[in-house]
Design an enzyme around this catalytic site. Structure first.
Site, short mmCIF file in Angstrom:
data_model
loop_
_atom_site.label_atom_id
_atom_site.label_comp_id
_atom_site.label_asym_id
_atom_site.label_seq_id
_atom_site.Cartn_x
_atom_site.Cartn_y
_atom_site.Cartn_z
N GLN A 234 0.83 -1.21 0.00
CA GLN A 234 0.00 0.00 0.00
C GLN A 234 0.86 1.26 0.00
O GLN A 234 0.34 2.35 -0.20
CB GLN A 234 -0.90 0.02 1.24
CG GLN A 234 -1.86 -1.14 1.35
CD GLN A 234 -2.51 -1.20 2.71
OE1 GLN A 234 -2.17 -2.01 3.55
NE2 GLN A 234 -3.47 -0.32 2.94
N ASN A 235 2.14 1.10 0.25
CA ASN A 235 3.03 2.25 0.41
C ASN A 235 3.43 2.84 -0.94
O ASN A 235 3.52 2.13 -1.94
CB ASN A 235 4.27 1.85 1.19
CG ASN A 235 3.92 1.30 2.57
OD1 ASN A 235 2.87 1.61 3.11
ND2 ASN A 235 4.80 0.49 3.13
N VAL A 236 3.71 4.13 -0.92
CA VAL A 236 4.10 4.84 -2.15
C VAL A 236 5.53 5.36 -2.04
O VAL A 236 5.94 6.24 -2.80
CB VAL A 236 3.13 6.01 -2.42
CG1 VAL A 236 1.74 5.49 -2.76
CG2 VAL A 236 3.05 6.98 -1.23
N HIS A 252 -1.08 1.39 -4.59
CA HIS A 252 -1.51 2.80 -4.67
C HIS A 252 -0.56 3.67 -5.49
O HIS A 252 -0.63 4.89 -5.42
CB HIS A 252 -1.68 3.37 -3.26
CG HIS A 252 -2.77 2.71 -2.48
ND1 HIS A 252 -2.75 2.59 -1.11
CD2 HIS A 252 -3.91 2.11 -2.90
CE1 HIS A 252 -3.84 1.95 -0.72
NE2 HIS A 252 -4.55 1.65 -1.78
N CYS A 326 2.99 20.74 -17.54
CA CYS A 326 3.59 19.54 -18.13
C CYS A 326 4.68 19.94 -19.12
O CYS A 326 4.43 20.75 -20.02
CB CYS A 326 2.51 18.72 -18.84
SG CYS A 326 3.15 17.37 -19.85
N SER A 368 -0.05 -2.97 8.70
CA SER A 368 -1.26 -2.34 8.17
C SER A 368 -2.44 -2.64 9.07
O SER A 368 -2.62 -3.78 9.54
CB SER A 368 -1.56 -2.85 6.76
OG SER A 368 -2.79 -2.33 6.28
N SER A 369 -3.27 -1.61 9.32
CA SER A 369 -4.51 -1.81 10.05
C SER A 369 -5.59 -2.39 9.16
O SER A 369 -6.66 -2.76 9.64
CB SER A 369 -4.99 -0.48 10.65
OG SER A 369 -5.36 0.40 9.61
#
Length: 435
Positions: A234-236, A252, A326, A368-369
């Site tokens: 889940q970490n970025v 994610h 951009c 993680s919860s």
């Protein structure tokens, strides 16, 4: 009350995620409320459809969903992250204890032995990791002992970023303060242990997956129609890759990548940050001055950092932030290639993860919860298939509150993983060398 909750969740899933303007979305939601009030049977008939959604952040639980086999009638599989971002998260979990002082030496040894024994019995373990794994690297989590939610942190929401130029100025302004410290963080013993467990064959799943390939995921394809996956994170923060783990899916996304919302071109975050810094030097100097006056040390204190690469600032005024367009089309704005709250995980990514879960003989959840449905659904799927689940986390998780059958190891991630690896025959020195 239950009917109202179901109306709200249907609106969020089927209307709230569509690319409409704020006014059009509001009008559509109000019209839909009127329609559903006149057709109550529709609420029940659509309930089961919601189990397949990919949303990361939907606030209301769905009370009529059927529980997986083997669970009791109190199971609530689709209650997800609260839109108000309450510090306790879903289920009003109490704040967890300090992982550093949680266990005695004997208790820590027993926790490591439990994990090693669980791993030794399996051949195709898949890891699901969360922010609690990276706290030992100095990156805060959301709901942990010193989680950012306890300090009033409200993360960026997808609709805010997409629809408001000021919210984009706010996001990039805060990243000017937090990004360099965030990107400098190193993997810890937990990341290194997972990498070594993968190398030695204790972690990793081979599976067939015919889905069209998503960009940036070619590394998990080992041959046509066959993939390998060791970690769903889940970490970025990219720390699994830095630690040497090869087969990782970033559920994610990754903060190092930016994507233009007009032309679709990808760009390097580092280059963008340097241009952003160049354009906003006066603003940065003013923030430094104010922080020094507050005796908070602009460059020496991690307590201002947030899990998503930004940080708190001394003065919440972002109107002067000059955000570069951009570099490819010179028209569109860039967005980190991550799933903000309220956004959806790409379908191909979700199906790849489900295929890996189905092919595993054990799911190990770390740090993680499981409060967010985008991750919890894989745990629910494993439970429904009878796949053994182990949870290494300090504090209650959604799996326990949902009465799933899990092996819970209440212990800090880093030392438990590295000690378990050593018990499995992987030398401690070798584990630490992976960093």
């Amino acid at each position: 009350e239950n009917t109202l909750e179901q109306i709200i969740i249907i609106i969020y899933y089927y209307i709230g995620m569509t690319p409409l303007t704020s006014y059009t979305r509001l009008f559509t939601r109000l019209s839909f409320i009127q329609w559903t009030a006149a057709h109550p049977s529709f609420l029940m008939s659509t309930s089961s459809c919601l189990s397949n959604t990919n949303s990361r952040s939907i606030p209301i639980r769905l009370l009529s969903a059927e529980p997986p086999s083997g669970t009791n009638n109190n199971y609530q599989p689709f209650r997800t992250r609260d839109s108000t971002f309450s510090p306790s998260g879903i289920g009003n979990f109490p704040p967890p204890c300090n992982p550093i002082t949680l266990l005695t030496t004997q208790e820590q040894t027993e926790a490591s032995e439990t994990l090693a024994s669980w791993l030794a019995e399996k051949r195709s373990v898949l890891c699901l990791t969360g922010a609690g794994l990276s706290t030992e690297s100095g990156i805060p989590d959301y709901r942990g002992h010193q989680g950012s939610y306890h300090k009033g942190h409200k993360p960026m929401v997808h609709d805010q970023f997409m629809s408001s130029s000021y919210q984009r100025q706010r996001y990039w302004g805060r990243s000017l303060v937090g990004w360099e410290k965030f990107v400098s963080k190193k993997p810890n013993d937990g990341h290194a242990a997972i990498s070594k467990l993968e190398t030695c064959g204790f972690v990793g799943v081979d599976f067939a997956c015919a889905e069209i390939e998503e960009e940036h995921t070619s590394h998990i394809c080992i041959r046509p129609g066959k993939k390998r996956l060791s970690v769903i994170t889940q970490n970025v923060d990219g720390l699994h890759g830095k630690a040497g783990t090869s087969f990782v899916t970033e559920l994610h996304g990754h903060l190092n990548r930016l994507k233009c919302m007009s032309c679709g071109a990808y760009h390097d975050r580092g280059e963008f940050q340097r241009e952003l810094h160049h354009r906003n030097q006066n603003w940065i100097l003013e923030q430094e001055r104010l922080l020094k006056e507050q005796q908070q040390g602009f460059d020496t204190h991690d307590e201002h950092m947030r899990p998503d690469g930004d940080a708190t600032v001394a003065l919440e005024d972002y109107s002067v932030i000059d955000v570069p367009p951009c570099p490819t089309c010179h028209v569109g704005f860039l967005k980190p290639d991550v799933v903000f709250f309220g956004d959806t995980v790409p379908k191909q990514r979700v199906q790849t993860c489900f295929a890996a879960v189905g092919a595993s003989d054990g799911l190990l959840c770390i740090g993680s919860s499981l409060a967010v449905y985008s991750a919890f659904r894989f745990v629910a799927a494993a439970a429904q298939k009878g796949i053994p689940i182990a949870i290494l986390n300090v504090g209650q998780t959604r799996a326990e509150s949902s009465n799933l059958d899990v092996t819970k190891i209440e212990a800090p991630a880093g030392v438990t993983l590295s000690s378990a690896a050593e018990l499995l025959g992987i030398p401690t020195d070798s584990v630490k060398m992976a960093v």
